[in-house]
Design a protein around this motif. Structure first.
Motif, PDB file in Angstrom:
ATOM      1  N   ALA A 111     -45.001  14.290  -8.878  1.00 20.25           N
ATOM      2  CA  ALA A 111     -45.875  13.893  -7.774  1.00 20.25           C
ATOM      3  C   ALA A 111     -45.728  12.386  -7.572  1.00 20.25           C
ATOM      4  CB  ALA A 111     -47.324  14.239  -8.085  1.00 20.25           C
ATOM      5  N   VAL A 112     -45.615  11.976  -6.321  1.00 17.48           N
ATOM      6  CA  VAL A 112     -45.557  10.558  -5.969  1.00 17.48           C
ATOM      7  C   VAL A 112     -46.891  10.236  -5.302  1.00 17.48           C
ATOM      8  CG1 VAL A 112     -44.364   8.776  -4.645  1.00 17.48           C
ATOM      9  CG2 VAL A 112     -43.053  10.654  -5.692  1.00 17.48           C
ATOM     10  N   LEU A 113     -47.694   9.411  -5.975  1.00 16.95           N
ATOM     11  CA  LEU A 113     -49.024   9.062  -5.500  1.00 16.95           C
ATOM     12  C   LEU A 113     -48.927   7.928  -4.481  1.00 16.95           C
ATOM     13  CD1 LEU A 113     -52.082   9.556  -5.843  1.00 16.95           C
ATOM     14  CD2 LEU A 113     -52.040   7.838  -7.659  1.00 16.95           C
ATOM     15  N   LEU A 114     -49.334   8.198  -3.258  1.00 16.40           N
ATOM     16  CA  LEU A 114     -49.226   7.204  -2.192  1.00 16.40           C
ATOM     17  C   LEU A 114     -50.528   6.419  -2.059  1.00 16.40           C
ATOM     18  CD1 LEU A 114     -47.382   9.294   0.570  1.00 16.40           C
ATOM     19  CD2 LEU A 114     -46.402   7.906  -1.291  1.00 16.40           C
ATOM     20  N   LEU A 115     -50.580   5.288  -2.742  1.00 17.05           N
ATOM     21  CA  LEU A 115     -51.705   4.368  -2.582  1.00 17.05           C
ATOM     22  C   LEU A 115     -51.610   3.746  -1.194  1.00 17.05           C
ATOM     23  CD1 LEU A 115     -51.479   2.452  -5.994  1.00 17.05           C
ATOM     24  CD2 LEU A 115     -53.007   4.345  -5.426  1.00 17.05           C
ATOM     25  N   PRO A 116     -52.703   3.238  -0.643  1.00 16.27           N
ATOM     26  CA  PRO A 116     -52.617   2.552   0.651  1.00 16.27           C
ATOM     27  C   PRO A 116     -51.636   1.370   0.565  1.00 16.27           C
ATOM     28  CG  PRO A 116     -54.903   2.970   0.057  1.00 16.27           C
ATOM     29  CD  PRO A 116     -54.074   3.319  -1.137  1.00 16.27           C
ATOM     30  N   GLU A 117     -50.781   1.260   1.569  1.00 18.58           N
ATOM     31  CA  GLU A 117     -49.764   0.210   1.660  1.00 18.58           C
ATOM     32  C   GLU A 117     -48.832   0.226   0.443  1.00 18.58           C
ATOM     33  OE1 GLU A 117     -51.008  -3.496   3.908  1.00 18.58           O
ATOM     34  OE2 GLU A 117     -52.943  -2.811   3.076  1.00 18.58           O
ATOM     35  N   PHE A 118     -48.305   1.410   0.139  1.00 21.98           N
ATOM     36  CA  PHE A 118     -47.396   1.630  -0.980  1.00 21.98           C
ATOM     37  C   PHE A 118     -45.978   1.173  -0.633  1.00 21.98           C
ATOM     38  CE2 PHE A 118     -46.971   5.239   1.734  1.00 21.98           C
ATOM     39  CZ  PHE A 118     -45.628   5.581   1.674  1.00 21.98           C
ATOM     40  N   SER A 119     -45.137   1.045  -1.644  1.00 21.73           N
ATOM     41  CA  SER A 119     -43.736   0.655  -1.472  1.00 21.73           C
ATOM     42  C   SER A 119     -42.897   1.872  -1.079  1.00 21.73           C
ATOM     43  CB  SER A 119     -43.194   0.057  -2.777  1.00 21.73           C
ATOM     44  OG  SER A 119     -41.791  -0.030  -2.725  1.00 21.73           O
ATOM     45  N   GLU A 120     -42.384   1.856   0.144  1.00 18.64           N
ATOM     46  CA  GLU A 120     -41.520   2.946   0.609  1.00 18.64           C
ATOM     47  C   GLU A 120     -40.281   3.070  -0.270  1.00 18.64           C
ATOM     48  OE1 GLU A 120     -42.543   0.410   2.714  1.00 18.64           O
ATOM     49  OE2 GLU A 120     -42.636   1.154   4.778  1.00 18.64           O
ATOM     50  N   LEU A 121     -39.719   1.930  -0.657  1.00 20.32           N
ATOM     51  CA  LEU A 121     -38.509   1.937  -1.483  1.00 20.32           C
ATOM     52  C   LEU A 121     -38.741   2.727  -2.764  1.00 20.32           C
ATOM     53  CD1 LEU A 121     -35.650   0.920  -2.309  1.00 20.32           C
ATOM     54  CD2 LEU A 121     -36.828  -1.004  -3.393  1.00 20.32           C
ATOM     55  N   GLU A 122     -39.822   2.424  -3.464  1.00 18.25           N
ATOM     56  CA  GLU A 122     -40.081   3.091  -4.734  1.00 18.25           C
ATOM     57  C   GLU A 122     -40.396   4.575  -4.536  1.00 18.25           C
ATOM     58  OE1 GLU A 122     -41.443  -0.783  -7.314  1.00 18.25           O
ATOM     59  OE2 GLU A 122     -43.006   0.605  -6.677  1.00 18.25           O
ATOM     60  N   ALA A 123     -41.143   4.901  -3.504  1.00 19.16           N
ATOM     61  CA  ALA A 123     -41.460   6.311  -3.240  1.00 19.16           C
ATOM     62  C   ALA A 123     -40.194   7.083  -2.890  1.00 19.16           C
ATOM     63  CB  ALA A 123     -42.484   6.418  -2.113  1.00 19.16           C
ATOM     64  N   ALA A 124     -39.376   6.533  -2.011  1.00 23.72           N
ATOM     65  CA  ALA A 124     -38.139   7.209  -1.600  1.00 23.72           C
ATOM     66  C   ALA A 124     -37.171   7.327  -2.775  1.00 23.72           C
ATOM     67  CB  ALA A 124     -37.496   6.463  -0.441  1.00 23.72           C
ATOM     68  N   PRO A 184     -57.283  17.668  -3.332  1.00 27.33           N
ATOM     69  CA  PRO A 184     -57.772  18.981  -3.762  1.00 27.33           C
ATOM     70  C   PRO A 184     -56.708  20.083  -3.744  1.00 27.33           C
ATOM     71  CG  PRO A 184     -59.162  18.067  -2.026  1.00 27.33           C
ATOM     72  CD  PRO A 184     -57.978  17.183  -2.160  1.00 27.33           C
ATOM     73  N   ALA A 185     -55.685  19.947  -2.914  1.00 26.23           N
ATOM     74  CA  ALA A 185     -54.696  21.019  -2.754  1.00 26.23           C
ATOM     75  C   ALA A 185     -53.411  20.809  -3.557  1.00 26.23           C
ATOM     76  CB  ALA A 185     -54.344  21.149  -1.273  1.00 26.23           C
ATOM     77  N   ALA A 186     -53.243  19.677  -4.182  1.00 26.83           N
ATOM     78  CA  ALA A 186     -51.983  19.368  -4.883  1.00 26.83           C
ATOM     79  C   ALA A 186     -51.800  20.231  -6.127  1.00 26.83           C
ATOM     80  CB  ALA A 186     -51.950  17.896  -5.278  1.00 26.83           C
ATOM     81  N   PRO A 187     -50.596  20.802  -6.292  1.00 26.33           N
ATOM     82  CA  PRO A 187     -50.339  21.544  -7.533  1.00 26.33           C
ATOM     83  C   PRO A 187     -50.277  20.579  -8.712  1.00 26.33           C
ATOM     84  CG  PRO A 187     -48.369  21.491  -6.140  1.00 26.33           C
ATOM     85  CD  PRO A 187     -49.460  20.805  -5.384  1.00 26.33           C
ATOM     86  N   PRO A 188     -50.559  21.047  -9.915  1.00 22.59           N
ATOM     87  CA  PRO A 188     -50.537  20.146 -11.076  1.00 22.59           C
ATOM     88  C   PRO A 188     -49.118  19.671 -11.372  1.00 22.59           C
ATOM     89  CG  PRO A 188     -51.123  22.400 -11.732  1.00 22.59           C
ATOM     90  CD  PRO A 188     -50.959  22.406 -10.261  1.00 22.59           C
ATOM     91  N   PRO A 189     -48.906  18.355 -11.407  1.00 22.79           N
ATOM     92  CA  PRO A 189     -47.568  17.827 -11.697  1.00 22.79           C
ATOM     93  C   PRO A 189     -47.325  17.684 -13.201  1.00 22.79           C
ATOM     94  CG  PRO A 189     -49.031  16.021 -11.152  1.00 22.79           C
ATOM     95  CD  PRO A 189     -49.841  17.298 -11.034  1.00 22.79           C
ATOM     96  N   LYS A 190     -46.035  17.632 -13.564  1.00 21.08           N
ATOM     97  CA  LYS A 190     -45.663  17.314 -14.952  1.00 21.08           C
ATOM     98  C   LYS A 190     -45.504  15.808 -15.099  1.00 21.08           C
ATOM     99  CE  LYS A 190     -43.305  21.504 -16.346  1.00 21.08           C
ATOM    100  NZ  LYS A 190     -42.063  22.077 -16.837  1.00 21.08           N
ATOM    101  N   ALA A 191     -45.155  15.151 -13.987  1.00 25.12           N
ATOM    102  CA  ALA A 191     -44.964  13.694 -13.992  1.00 25.12           C
ATOM    103  C   ALA A 191     -45.582  13.117 -12.725  1.00 25.12           C
ATOM    104  CB  ALA A 191     -43.488  13.350 -14.070  1.00 25.12           C
ATOM    105  N   LEU A 192     -46.061  11.889 -12.845  1.00 27.49           N
ATOM    106  CA  LEU A 192     -46.682  11.191 -11.725  1.00 27.49           C
ATOM    107  C   LEU A 192     -46.013   9.839 -11.579  1.00 27.49           C
ATOM    108  CD1 LEU A 192     -49.083  11.148  -9.658  1.00 27.49           C
ATOM    109  CD2 LEU A 192     -50.407  10.000 -11.453  1.00 27.49           C
ATOM    110  N   LEU A 193     -45.553   9.531 -10.388  1.00 24.53           N
ATOM    111  CA  LEU A 193     -44.986   8.216 -10.114  1.00 24.53           C
ATOM    112  C   LEU A 193     -45.906   7.496  -9.144  1.00 24.53           C
ATOM    113  CD1 LEU A 193     -41.473   7.027  -9.899  1.00 24.53           C
ATOM    114  CD2 LEU A 193     -42.953   6.448  -7.978  1.00 24.53           C
ATOM    115  N   ILE A 194     -46.303   6.288  -9.520  1.00 19.82           N
ATOM    116  CA  ILE A 194     -47.184   5.486  -8.680  1.00 19.82           C
ATOM    117  C   ILE A 194     -46.394   4.279  -8.197  1.00 19.82           C
ATOM    118  CG2 ILE A 194     -49.403   4.304  -8.494  1.00 19.82           C
ATOM    119  CD1 ILE A 194     -50.256   5.851 -11.055  1.00 19.82           C
ATOM    120  N   PRO A 195     -45.954   4.298  -6.933  1.00 20.65           N
ATOM    121  CA  PRO A 195     -45.239   3.134  -6.414  1.00 20.65           C
ATOM    122  C   PRO A 195     -46.166   1.920  -6.344  1.00 20.65           C
ATOM    123  CG  PRO A 195     -44.981   5.039  -4.953  1.00 20.65           C
ATOM    124  CD  PRO A 195     -46.057   5.368  -5.955  1.00 20.65           C
TER     125      PRO A 195
END
Length: 164
Positions: A3-16, A54-65
């Motif tokens: 799962a890639v957690l999109l904080l407000p004003e996140f880094s597109e580079l890191e998410a992509a 509320p709808a996200a499936p449980p991830p094994k890993a979380l990336l926070i850009p």
């Protein structure tokens, strides 16, 4: 599942970068945020998350850009509730260039981290130990210097090289 957690004003580079790495590793991945409306990114693009909390499936890993003022969402009960809900089931948490501040505010950042320049200084002022290198793993948390330093951290977790 990543799962890639999109904080407000996140880094597109890191998410992509994370989404492409997951694709190449053949790991299912999705984006998640507080709601399904468009989330503004640092360079001005707007991304629509795959899932709201509320709808996200449980991830094994979380990336926070990294993001502009990443500590602010960690003061919001819904962001903290999502983190609390998924935390125990996570094998790994990857931090982008300043996402350390989100995890520190949430009370889940390990004491020893890798971090770039100004972020390192802010963390040291809060009592964290900053170690040299592109990434440092303590427990399930991969603290990185962000950007391309996320790739070796993802490779370490997956046990495979990521060819871009």
């Amino acid at each position: 599942m990543l799962a890639v957690l999109l904080l407000p004003e996140f880094s597109e580079l890191e998410a992509a970068l994370a989404l492409e790495a997951a694709r190449r590793l053949e790991i299912p991945a999705y984006t998640v945020a507080k709601g399904r409306k468009g989330t503004l990114a640092l360079a001005g693009s707007v991304w629509t998350p795959t899932y709201a909390f509320p709808a996200a499936p449980p991830p094994k890993a979380l990336l926070i850009p990294g993001a502009r003022r990443p500590e602010r969402p960690a003061k919001d009960a819904s962001w903290l509730a999502f983190l609390e809900e998924v935390w125990e089931g996570l094998e790994a948490v990857f931090l982008g260039f300043n996402a350390h501040l989100f995890l520190a505010e949430a009370g889940r950042l390990p004491k020893e981290v890798a971090a770039p320049g100004e972020v390192a200084e802010a963390l040291q002022a809060l009592g964290y130990w900053v170690v040299p290198g592109g990434f440092h793993r303590e427990g399930k948390v991969y603290a990185t210097q962000g950007g391309l330093a996320l790739l070796p951290a993802l490779s370490d977790w997956a046990g495979k090289a990521i060819e871009l």
